[in-house]
Write an enzyme that holds these catalytic residues in place. Structure first.
Site, PDB file in Angstrom:
ATOM      1  N   ASP A 144       0.828  -1.197   0.000  1.00 58.27           N
ATOM      2  CA  ASP A 144       0.000   0.000   0.000  1.00 58.27           C
ATOM      3  C   ASP A 144       0.868   1.254   0.000  1.00 58.27           C
ATOM      4  O   ASP A 144       1.656   1.482   0.918  1.00 58.27           O
ATOM      5  CB  ASP A 144      -0.904  -0.024   1.235  1.00 58.27           C
ATOM      6  CG  ASP A 144      -1.812   1.187   1.296  1.00 58.27           C
ATOM      7  OD1 ASP A 144      -1.399   2.193   1.897  1.00 58.27           O
ATOM      8  OD2 ASP A 144      -2.919   1.143   0.727  1.00 58.27           O
ATOM      9  N   ASP A 165      -0.175   9.608  -6.642  1.00 60.00           N
ATOM     10  CA  ASP A 165      -0.811   9.608  -7.969  1.00 60.00           C
ATOM     11  C   ASP A 165      -1.729   8.395  -8.087  1.00 60.00           C
ATOM     12  O   ASP A 165      -1.480   7.489  -8.875  1.00 60.00           O
ATOM     13  CB  ASP A 165       0.323   9.570  -9.015  1.00 60.00           C
ATOM     14  CG  ASP A 165      -0.179   9.473 -10.437  1.00 60.00           C
ATOM     15  OD1 ASP A 165      -1.350   9.787 -10.671  1.00 60.00           O
ATOM     16  OD2 ASP A 165       0.605   9.049 -11.299  1.00 60.00           O
TER      17      ASP A 165
END
Length: 280
Positions: A144, A165
């Site tokens: 993650d 992003d």
């Protein structure tokens, strides 16, 4: 969900804005000899083949980087990014390669710098690992990226660029991305943070603005370039960046880049803005 593949969109108008800014930020960081961390929360594949089926299916790069690569009237602020893409394609007679954000960071990281790249997609992580194999001081993790950012700040050298992003497959990503920067800022207030976002629904962007203005974050620049007017219909009409602690000259550089993008990529509906959302 993990269905998003950036290969469909590589080199489009949103990439041109995001990556031209990233290029300027990283170039600025290398002006000092002291090393820095580059942290990329959603890295993608690293490098994209524009001849592959994904890029060809959408052809988005044809209305983005392909319209700029051969131009001789580029503003000075856009030149470093275009030169970087040209250099990657120097052995080809046509535009064959387009760098993702790791592909840009690789051109700037030195022995004293390090890159920390996160990606969850099972296909893209393999491409990213292969791309980074001979990139010294690169660290690739299939984990993650939001947690990855928080686990790496503050960097030991107290200098860093963080790019967040996400694919925004989930609406929760809009505020999750902001919260990640707000929490990272509490630990590392002098870092430069770049948060990319699509303009799909204006209220989601306004929620991000509101969350930032209610936070402890200072010195926040917001830049936006929209190809079309806002609409309730599905689809991305524009793109933007929130930039915390931008290089001092970035705002004036964007004043060069954005009108050029509108003139060369846009139409009568296109518009852009640069504003200091939160003062220093």
């Amino acid at each position: 969900m993990l269905s998003y593949r950036h290969a469909f969109h590589a080199g489009n108008f949103a990439d041109v804005l995001k990556h031209s800014v990233l290029t300027l930020v990283l170039e600025y960081m290398t002006r000092k000899e002291k090393g820095f961390y580059y942290i990329d929360s959603h890295s993608g594949a690293g490098m994209y083949q524009l001849a592959d089926e994904y890029a060809q299916k959408t052809g988005e790069y044809k209305d983005g980087i392909a319209k700029l690569i051969g131009n001789n009237d580029l503003p000075e602020a856009l030149q470093p990014f275009i030169d970087l893409v040209k250099d990657l394609n120097r052995e080809s007679d046509e535009l064959a390669l387009y760098p993702g954000s790791p592909g840009i960071a690789r051109q700037f990281t030195r022995r004293q710098d390090s890159a920390h790249l996160f990606e969850l997609h099972p296909t893209d992580i393999e491409h990213l690992k292969e791309y980074s194999q001979r990139w010294n001081k690169s660290h690739v993790k299939q984990s993650d990226g939001y947690q990855g950012v928080l686990g790496l700040v503050p960097p030991p050298n107290r200098r860093g660029v963080v790019l967040i992003d996400p694919p925004y497959e989930l609406k929760e990503d809009y505020l999750k991305a902001v919260r990640t920067i707000v929490n990272a800022y509490k630990k590392f207030a002098t870092g430069t943070y770049i948060l990319w976002y699509p303009v799909v629904k204006r209220e989601l962007v306004e929620q991000m603005q509101d969350a930032f203005t209610k936070s402890e974050v200072r010195n926040l620049l917001q830049v936006e370039y929209c190809q079309q007017a806002d609409t309730d219909e599905y689809g991305m009409t524009g793109t933007g960046l929130f930039i915390v602690n931008p290089p001092w000259q970035l705002s004036s550089q964007l004043d060069e880049i954005l009108p050029y993008l509108k003139a060369n990529l846009g139409n009568s509906e296109s518009q852009y803005s640069v504003k200091q959302l939160i003062a220093e």
